[in-house]
Design a protein around this motif. Structure first.
Motif, PDB file in Angstrom:
ATOM      1  N   GLY A   1     -23.397  57.716 -24.495  1.00  0.00           N
ATOM      2  CA  GLY A   1     -23.872  59.384 -24.387  1.00  0.00           C
ATOM      3  C   GLY A   1     -22.805  60.184 -24.478  1.00  0.00           C
ATOM      4  O   GLY A   1     -21.593  59.944 -24.340  1.00  0.00           O
ATOM      5  N   GLY A   2     -23.288  61.555 -24.718  1.00  0.00           N
ATOM      6  CA  GLY A   2     -22.187  62.579 -24.845  1.00  0.00           C
ATOM      7  C   GLY A   2     -21.354  62.707 -26.054  1.00  0.00           C
ATOM      8  O   GLY A   2     -21.870  62.054 -27.001  1.00  0.00           O
ATOM      9  N   GLU A   3     -20.788  63.811 -25.888  1.00  0.00           N
ATOM     10  CA  GLU A   3     -20.005  64.043 -27.298  1.00  0.00           C
ATOM     11  C   GLU A   3     -18.606  64.132 -27.169  1.00  0.00           C
ATOM     12  O   GLU A   3     -18.129  64.447 -25.969  1.00  0.00           O
ATOM     13  N   PHE A   4     -17.811  63.440 -27.777  1.00  0.00           N
ATOM     14  CA  PHE A   4     -16.445  63.610 -28.239  1.00  0.00           C
ATOM     15  C   PHE A   4     -15.752  64.689 -29.146  1.00  0.00           C
ATOM     16  O   PHE A   4     -16.428  64.328 -30.109  1.00  0.00           O
TER      17      PHE A   4
ATOM     18  N   ASP B   1     -11.779  67.311 -18.376  1.00  0.00           N
ATOM     19  CA  ASP B   1     -11.917  66.228 -17.450  1.00  0.00           C
ATOM     20  C   ASP B   1     -13.422  65.631 -17.546  1.00  0.00           C
ATOM     21  O   ASP B   1     -14.111  65.747 -16.264  1.00  0.00           O
ATOM     22  N   MET B   2     -13.715  65.058 -18.588  1.00  0.00           N
ATOM     23  CA  MET B   2     -15.142  64.222 -18.623  1.00  0.00           C
ATOM     24  C   MET B   2     -15.158  63.033 -19.369  1.00  0.00           C
ATOM     25  O   MET B   2     -16.125  62.449 -19.637  1.00  0.00           O
ATOM     26  N   TYR B   3     -13.783  62.838 -19.882  1.00  0.00           N
ATOM     27  CA  TYR B   3     -13.695  61.620 -20.528  1.00  0.00           C
ATOM     28  C   TYR B   3     -12.884  60.614 -19.626  1.00  0.00           C
ATOM     29  O   TYR B   3     -12.290  60.831 -18.898  1.00  0.00           O
ATOM     30  N   ARG B   4     -13.320  59.363 -19.744  1.00  0.00           N
ATOM     31  CA  ARG B   4     -12.815  58.372 -18.887  1.00  0.00           C
ATOM     32  C   ARG B   4     -12.446  56.976 -19.650  1.00  0.00           C
ATOM     33  O   ARG B   4     -12.942  56.794 -20.654  1.00  0.00           O
ATOM     34  N   PHE B   5     -11.484  56.291 -18.945  1.00  0.00           N
ATOM     35  CA  PHE B   5     -11.154  54.891 -19.849  1.00  0.00           C
ATOM     36  C   PHE B   5     -10.853  54.029 -18.632  1.00  0.00           C
ATOM     37  O   PHE B   5     -10.217  54.279 -17.623  1.00  0.00           O
ATOM     38  N   LYS B   6     -10.752  52.721 -19.040  1.00  0.00           N
ATOM     39  CA  LYS B   6     -10.384  51.818 -18.246  1.00  0.00           C
ATOM     40  C   LYS B   6      -8.790  51.442 -17.940  1.00  0.00           C
ATOM     41  O   LYS B   6      -8.350  51.423 -17.105  1.00  0.00           O
ATOM     42  N   GLU B   7      -8.393  51.292 -19.409  1.00  0.00           N
ATOM     43  CA  GLU B   7      -6.841  51.113 -19.363  1.00  0.00           C
ATOM     44  C   GLU B   7      -6.481  51.481 -21.094  1.00  0.00           C
ATOM     45  O   GLU B   7      -7.305  51.330 -21.792  1.00  0.00           O
ATOM     46  N   ILE B   8      -5.293  51.774 -21.121  1.00  0.00           N
ATOM     47  CA  ILE B   8      -4.746  51.773 -22.598  1.00  0.00           C
ATOM     48  C   ILE B   8      -4.085  50.791 -23.041  1.00  0.00           C
ATOM     49  O   ILE B   8      -3.269  50.316 -22.516  1.00  0.00           O
ATOM     50  N   PRO B   9      -4.735  49.944 -24.034  1.00  0.00           N
ATOM     51  CA  PRO B   9      -4.240  48.994 -24.565  1.00  0.00           C
ATOM     52  C   PRO B   9      -2.822  49.004 -25.449  1.00  0.00           C
ATOM     53  O   PRO B   9      -2.600  50.110 -25.528  1.00  0.00           O
ATOM     54  N   PRO B  10      -2.104  48.191 -25.547  1.00  0.00           N
ATOM     55  CA  PRO B  10      -0.712  48.265 -25.922  1.00  0.00           C
ATOM     56  C   PRO B  10      -0.630  48.723 -27.338  1.00  0.00           C
ATOM     57  O   PRO B  10       0.488  49.496 -27.694  1.00  0.00           O
TER      58      PRO B  10
ATOM     59  N   TRP C   1     -13.150  54.769 -24.869  1.00  0.00           N
ATOM     60  CA  TRP C   1     -13.359  55.774 -23.889  1.00  0.00           C
ATOM     61  C   TRP C   1     -14.806  56.081 -23.594  1.00  0.00           C
ATOM     62  O   TRP C   1     -15.463  55.705 -24.429  1.00  0.00           O
ATOM     63  N   TRP C   2     -15.163  56.661 -22.526  1.00  0.00           N
ATOM     64  CA  TRP C   2     -16.599  57.143 -22.495  1.00  0.00           C
ATOM     65  C   TRP C   2     -16.459  58.537 -21.737  1.00  0.00           C
ATOM     66  O   TRP C   2     -15.689  59.126 -21.383  1.00  0.00           O
ATOM     67  N   TYR C   3     -17.952  59.078 -21.736  1.00  0.00           N
ATOM     68  CA  TYR C   3     -18.286  60.360 -21.580  1.00  0.00           C
ATOM     69  C   TYR C   3     -19.081  60.200 -20.006  1.00  0.00           C
ATOM     70  O   TYR C   3     -19.947  59.490 -19.630  1.00  0.00           O
ATOM     71  N   ASP C   4     -18.391  61.187 -19.047  1.00  0.00           N
ATOM     72  CA  ASP C   4     -19.064  61.170 -17.740  1.00  0.00           C
ATOM     73  C   ASP C   4     -19.785  62.486 -17.731  1.00  0.00           C
ATOM     74  O   ASP C   4     -19.510  63.489 -17.569  1.00  0.00           O
TER      75      ASP C   4
ATOM     76  N   GLU D   1     -21.334  68.091 -16.939  1.00  0.00           N
ATOM     77  CA  GLU D   1     -22.309  69.071 -16.508  1.00  0.00           C
ATOM     78  C   GLU D   1     -21.378  70.229 -15.483  1.00  0.00           C
ATOM     79  O   GLU D   1     -21.779  71.560 -15.487  1.00  0.00           O
ATOM     80  N   ALA D   2     -20.601  69.722 -14.641  1.00  0.00           N
ATOM     81  CA  ALA D   2     -19.969  70.437 -13.609  1.00  0.00           C
ATOM     82  C   ALA D   2     -18.893  71.504 -14.536  1.00  0.00           C
ATOM     83  O   ALA D   2     -18.949  72.531 -14.038  1.00  0.00           O
ATOM     84  N   LEU D   3     -18.126  71.002 -15.619  1.00  0.00           N
ATOM     85  CA  LEU D   3     -17.390  71.817 -16.412  1.00  0.00           C
ATOM     86  C   LEU D   3     -18.466  72.809 -17.134  1.00  0.00           C
ATOM     87  O   LEU D   3     -18.005  74.037 -17.247  1.00  0.00           O
ATOM     88  N   ARG D   4     -19.510  72.525 -17.638  1.00  0.00           N
ATOM     89  CA  ARG D   4     -20.182  73.338 -18.072  1.00  0.00           C
ATOM     90  C   ARG D   4     -20.908  74.453 -17.286  1.00  0.00           C
ATOM     91  O   ARG D   4     -20.787  75.624 -17.631  1.00  0.00           O
ATOM     92  N   ALA D   5     -21.059  74.048 -16.116  1.00  0.00           N
ATOM     93  CA  ALA D   5     -21.701  75.050 -14.921  1.00  0.00           C
ATOM     94  C   ALA D   5     -20.506  76.043 -14.784  1.00  0.00           C
ATOM     95  O   ALA D   5     -20.756  77.186 -14.418  1.00  0.00           O
TER      96      ALA D   5
END
Length: 639
Positions: free
Chosen positions: A79-82, A604-613, A622-625, A630-634
């Protein structure tokens, strides 16, 4: 999968003994990550066929069938937007034609038979197929396609669609592709609904053939025929395809939104787990990077891969970052360098003299640029294979000499290629001012030798013709970089200038060869092959988007063929080093700058596990937190 005719049997009839032996081998020679059948030729001439879930020329595949990629989070929320930005404008969604300006991410919804990963430089994995089959000779390959792949309109993808797409590219694709690759395919056979066989000519480079045809996209044959769409014409929508994202909204020249297809066939495929996590992907268009940066600071879009050193060093002190809304990071980059540089148009007679090219190169003071303009953030490229073992270094090795000597003997290369160190860009003796007087004197001597003599007005002429040099550019970001070079060239007696045009003019003139010097990124991959001909081959010189310098060098053509024929990683490495050495000695490329990290900024609403080489790939894994967003929007972070 439903019962269907056995593609292997259709491809080559075998006696019972061969079939039994194949079954025994399949049960006995199961390797980690792939099913490899030992290759053996029987008395009747039939080869044992290799069957696997993927393909690699070197070593083992990293991943087995049904594997989840190491660098993804398989439990990433959906979900979410990039959102990100693009420069200029657009009026088409077709990258495969010279007509129109293609939109950003035009091919985001296209999927191919085989796919690659960002942590396996040599592997290609079945994606739209379940398995592939080929003999050791690689005279042909069969792809056994999945039966559950759907186009966006709900229709099922079949082998007929793959055959249609492949032949469409050979008929209507860009000239450089058709000219090179049409000679390598003998025929394409639809064996049954979900099996397709590609037969290769004797001249086809065997190391390349499987991944070449495996890169075929899946377009809907019915859709093309119903709409009358052509690959060589501009298109106001993407082609009917199978991918996770499809065009949702478009404001021509201003904004594009791609949306995740809720009916996407591949959502549950193991290799897709933890990927394609965003609901929408939005691209905002800006006239230039400066305007785009202002948009980022005010929250118009949320992700920025920064390519301006001055902005990276001085521009990220703004309220959104001070409040903790924006993260600014340097992320690891293990990929080969981009090979970014200025290139000469070798069709221009004045640039056909290497002395002229060398003289102009001496007027580019990277050391001053890096200290005064780039804040010491960059290194200068030296090779088309920087950051890899494929880069030529120092004097040629005995193995390289063995490859280069025949080309010298035939008069295709100067003997100095055997004794000179690999060409690297000249280092200035001063970083305190743009003009290095020592290099000015050296460049002046080179132009004198080339017959371009300075007159009473200080300007250089040959046979009455003024030596003129124009840098063609579209981005205002380059003004502060090119203008000092222009001034240096004027001091040398060259009538130099920067000509900045809009994106549409820039693309058209670059394609048509109506320029003196332009930017180009000529960096290559870990497994170079016949695709090198599109970048450095004579056959593509007159009509190529990848060979903007119009290079026609018979020695390079020969080396490209030898690289394509390499059968081991050692052979590939040595031959590529030889080509790298030869290309750099031609001095058609003025290396610019590069850095060994990804410089990115994002809300600060995007997350990732690791950066592949091998890739940053935020759109891929990546994914959307949602809670953080919502905290940023507020807090008022976004407009």
């Amino acid at each position: 999968m439903p019962n269907r005719p056995n593609a292997l049997a259709i491809a080559a009839k075998r006696d019972a003994k061969a079939s039994l032996l194949k079954q025994w081998l399949l049960g006995s020679i199961v390797g980690v990550g792939a099913l490899w059948l030992a290759s053996e030729v029987f008395a009747d001439g039939h080869e044992v066929i290799i069957e696997s879930h993927g393909y690699t020329n070197f070593g083992d595949l990293k991943y087995g069938p049904n594997a989840v990629l190491d660098y993804v989070n398989p439990d990433a929320p959906k979900g979410g937007e990039f959102s990100q930005w693009a420069q200029g404008t657009f009026d088409s969604f077709n990258l495969s034609t010279r007509k129109g300006v293609p939109a950003a991410l035009s091919t985001i919804g296209y999927e191919s038979i085989l796919t690659s990963t960002a942590d396996d430089p040599y592997g290609a994995y079945c994606y739209l197929c379940e398995t592939l089959e080929y003999p050791e000779s690689r005279d042909w390959v069969i792809f056994n396609l999945r039966d559950d792949v759907k186009f966006w309109d709900g229709s099922t993808m079949t082998a007929k669609d793959i055959k249609f797409t492949f032949e469409l590219y050979l008929e209507q694709g860009i000239t450089e592709y058709r000219n090179i690759y049409s000679q390598f395919i003998e025929s394409v056979e639809v064996l049954d609904t979900y099996s397709i066989r590609f037969n290769f000519t004797e001249s086809a480079p065997r190391r390349d053939v499987v991944t070449w045809v495996g890169g075929t996209s899946a377009f809907s044959k019915d859709w093309f025929e119903e709409t009358g769409t052509r690959l060589d014409e501009s298109s106001d929508e993407p082609f009917m395809a199978t991918g996770a994202y499809r065009l949702d909204e478009v404001d021509i020249g201003r904004q594009i939104i791609y949306r995740y297809d809720p009916n996407w066939w591949g959502a549950d495929v193991p290799i897709n787990q933890g990927r394609n996590n965003f609901e929408t992907i939005r691209i905002e268009y800006f006239a230039d990077s400066g305007a785009a940066f202002e948009g980022f600071k005010s929250g118009v879009y949320a992700f920025r891969s920064e390519n301006s050193s001055i902005q990276w060093a001085t521009g990220y002190d703004f309220p959104a970052r001070d409040r903790g809304w924006v993260k600014v990071e340097e992320l690891p980059d293990g990929s080969i360098g981009s090979g970014q540089g200025f290139v000469f148009n070798l069709n221009q007679e004045k640039f056909q003299d290497p002395l002229v090219r060398q003289a102009i190169t001496l007027m580019v003071n990277f050391e001053w640029m890096n200290e005064s303009l780039f804040y010491g953030l960059y290194e200068r490229p030296e090779s088309f294979w920087d950051n890899s073992d494929l880069k030529a270094v120092g004097l040629p090795s005995p193995e390289e000499i063995a490859i280069l000597q025949p080309l010298v003997d035939e008069g295709l290369l100067a003997a100095s290629i055997l004794t000179d160190e690999a060409t690297i860009p000249p280092a200035s003796t001063t970083s305190e001012r743009p003009l290095d007087r020592r290099q000015l004197r050296a460049a002046s001597a080179l132009l004198d030798e080339a017959g371009w003599i300075a007159g009473d007005d200080g300007m250089r002429r040959k046979d009455g013709e003024l030596l003129e040099v124009t840098f063609l550019e579209r981005s205002p970001q380059f003004d502060r970089i090119i203008n000092p070079i222009v001034e240096n060239l004027k001091r040398l007696g060259i009538a130099a200038e920067l000509e900045r045009v809009d994106t549409a003019q820039y693309i058209e003139r670059r394609r048509a060869g109506a320029f003196d010097i332009v930017n180009a990124s000529l960096g290559q991959g870990y497994e170079p092959g016949q695709q090198l001909a599109q970048f450095f081959g004579s056959e593509a010189a007159e009509d190529s988007s990848r060979n903007p310098m119009r290079l026609k060098l018979p020695a390079a053509d020969r080396l490209i063929d030898e690289i394509a024929a390499a059968e081991s990683l050692e052979e590939l490495t040595i031959r590529t080093r030889a080509l790298d050495r030869v290309l750099r000695a031609e001095r058609f490329w003025i290396p610019q700058w590069q850095k060994g990290v990804h410089t990115v900024a994002y809300y600060d609403m995007y997350r990732f596990k690791e950066i592949p080489p091998l890739a940053l790939s935020p759109l891929d894994n990546w994914w959307y937190d949602a809670e953080a967003a919502e905290a940023l929007r507020a807090a008022g972070a976004f407009q």
